[in-house]
Design an enzyme around this catalytic site. Structure first.
Site, short mmCIF file in Angstrom:
data_model
loop_
_atom_site.label_atom_id
_atom_site.label_comp_id
_atom_site.label_asym_id
_atom_site.label_seq_id
_atom_site.Cartn_x
_atom_site.Cartn_y
_atom_site.Cartn_z
N PHE A 1 97.47 -32.31 -14.29
CA PHE A 1 96.79 -32.86 -15.46
C PHE A 1 95.31 -33.03 -15.10
CE2 PHE A 1 95.80 -35.77 -18.91
CZ PHE A 1 96.68 -35.40 -19.91
N ASN B 1 86.84 -33.84 -24.40
CA ASN B 1 87.39 -33.60 -23.06
C ASN B 1 88.02 -32.22 -23.00
OD1 ASN B 1 87.19 -36.34 -21.59
ND2 ASN B 1 88.18 -36.91 -23.51
N PHE C 1 94.36 -37.15 -28.24
CA PHE C 1 95.28 -37.27 -27.11
C PHE C 1 95.93 -35.94 -26.77
CE2 PHE C 1 94.64 -41.50 -28.52
CZ PHE C 1 94.96 -42.35 -27.47
N ASP D 1 92.72 -41.27 -16.64
CA ASP D 1 93.99 -41.57 -15.99
C ASP D 1 93.86 -41.64 -14.47
OD1 ASP D 1 96.70 -41.90 -15.55
OD2 ASP D 1 97.15 -39.78 -15.78
#
Length: 349
Positions: A27, A129, A329, A80
């Protein structure tokens, strides 16, 4: 309230299972501010590559290195801990020589570049992003492939991800307890998390109910339509329905749903009546948002991942690449592809 795992899928419930985030390297998030450092000013923008560190922890370490107060280090968004992320931090160091940030050392972090900047980097002040996501142990390659092609054409619901609501929905439960008790909450972090979870859940519910309609992307009288790629919106009139529908079809305009709060929701007539009915039973959460003076806003109902591409490493592993605007998201994209196993609610975006 509709449970998160029961929210309507745009492309139907996935048939394939799969593993999300088997490793942090599965990720990758690269922050896109949408602007370059000024090259001068009292602030220093620092681009950092990190793995295994949350944003606040790195910001505090940077402040300590620079011998400034932690509040003098800001960032555009949380990233994250359990992922590989590139993001910018901003430190206020006026009247000083340019610090040598190549000497900043923190396990799991690497300074990639830094430069002077005129303005503080504020929360939310980013364009978007870029994501690289690797899904493993896919049980039905053909189903995922079909869904990827559908997403490229029709997008995904612009849901707030499960991580917005906390592990086990703890943030939403906190908001519900607060709403029902009426007792003051003095912890600023809890207030922020709980109010955000409440508004996000109400938005998700409206979108989920609208997606059940066959013509969910059909413009109705009073819809608030957002200009694609921008935050501004306008209310459509009966005379504008046909022209507006064509622009929605071409992705020039986006149908929005309300982020409830105090003040005018923005939609009118038929659209407003639908939104009010969709969350009519959630009176406690609505009252909480009004009581705490959270200003109502709008958010696009659908999300179209940009620069979407994918590469199958083998029949059970696929690498996805796409860009999303700020506030969207990646897990809402993944949700339309597979029934996930692995670390899901802990992904901060």
């Amino acid at each position: 309230m509709i449970a998160f795992d029961q929210l309507t899928w745009l492309h139907g419930k996935p048939q394939s299972s799969g593993l999300l985030k088997a490793n942090p390297e599965d990720f990758l998030v690269v922050e896109d501010l949408g602007f370059a450092p000024d090259g001068e000013g009292e602030h220093v923008l620092v681009r950092i590559l990190k793995n295994g560190c949350n944003t606040r922890f790195v910001a505090d370490a940077l402040a300590k290195f620079l011998k400034i107060h932690a509040r003098e280090v800001s960032f555009a968004g949380q990233k994250d801990k359990h992922a590989v992320t590139e993001q910018w931090l901003c430190a206020r160091v006026p009247g000083k020589e340019m610090p040598d940030l190549s000497k900043f050392q923190l396990e799991g972090c690497q300074v990639l570049e830094y430069a002077r900047h005129k303005r503080k980097l504020r929360l939310g002040a980013l364009k978007g992003n870029q994501f690289t996501v690797i899904l493993r142990e896919i049980s039905d390659r053909q189903d995922v492939e079909t869904r990827l092609q559908a997403i490229a054409e029709r997008g995904v619901p612009n849901y707030f991800g499960a991580q917005r609501f906390g592990i086990g929905g703890s943030n939403l439960q906190g908001a519900l307890r607060w709403a029902e008790s009426g007792a003051p909450v003095r912890d600023r972090n809890k207030r922020s998390f709980w109010l955000s979870a409440a508004r996000s859940a109400l938005f998700n519910q409206q979108v989920s109910i609208r997606l059940k309609k066959t013509e969910f992307n059909q413009v109705v009288d009073g819809d608030a339509l957002q200009l694609a790629g921008r935050g501004s919106w306008f209310v459509v009139t009966p005379e504008e329905l046909e022209v507006s529908q064509a622009r929605v079809h071409n992705r020039e305009l986006m149908i929005t749903a309300t982020l409830p709060g105090s003040g005018d929701w923005g939609s009118q007539r038929d659209a407003l009546a639908f939104e009010q009915a969709a969350i009519a039973e959630e009176t406690a959460l609505q009252a909480l948002l009004v009581r705490e003076k959270v200003e109502a806003a709008r958010r696009a109902m659908l999300l179209y991942p940009q620069q979407l591409s994918w590469n199958w490493w083998d029949d059970v592993t696929v690498e996805l690449r796409f860009w999303l605007p700020a506030g969207s998201f990646a897990t809402s994209v993944v949700r339309e592809l597979i029934n996930t196993t692995g670390d899901y609610a802990n992904i901060a975006e």
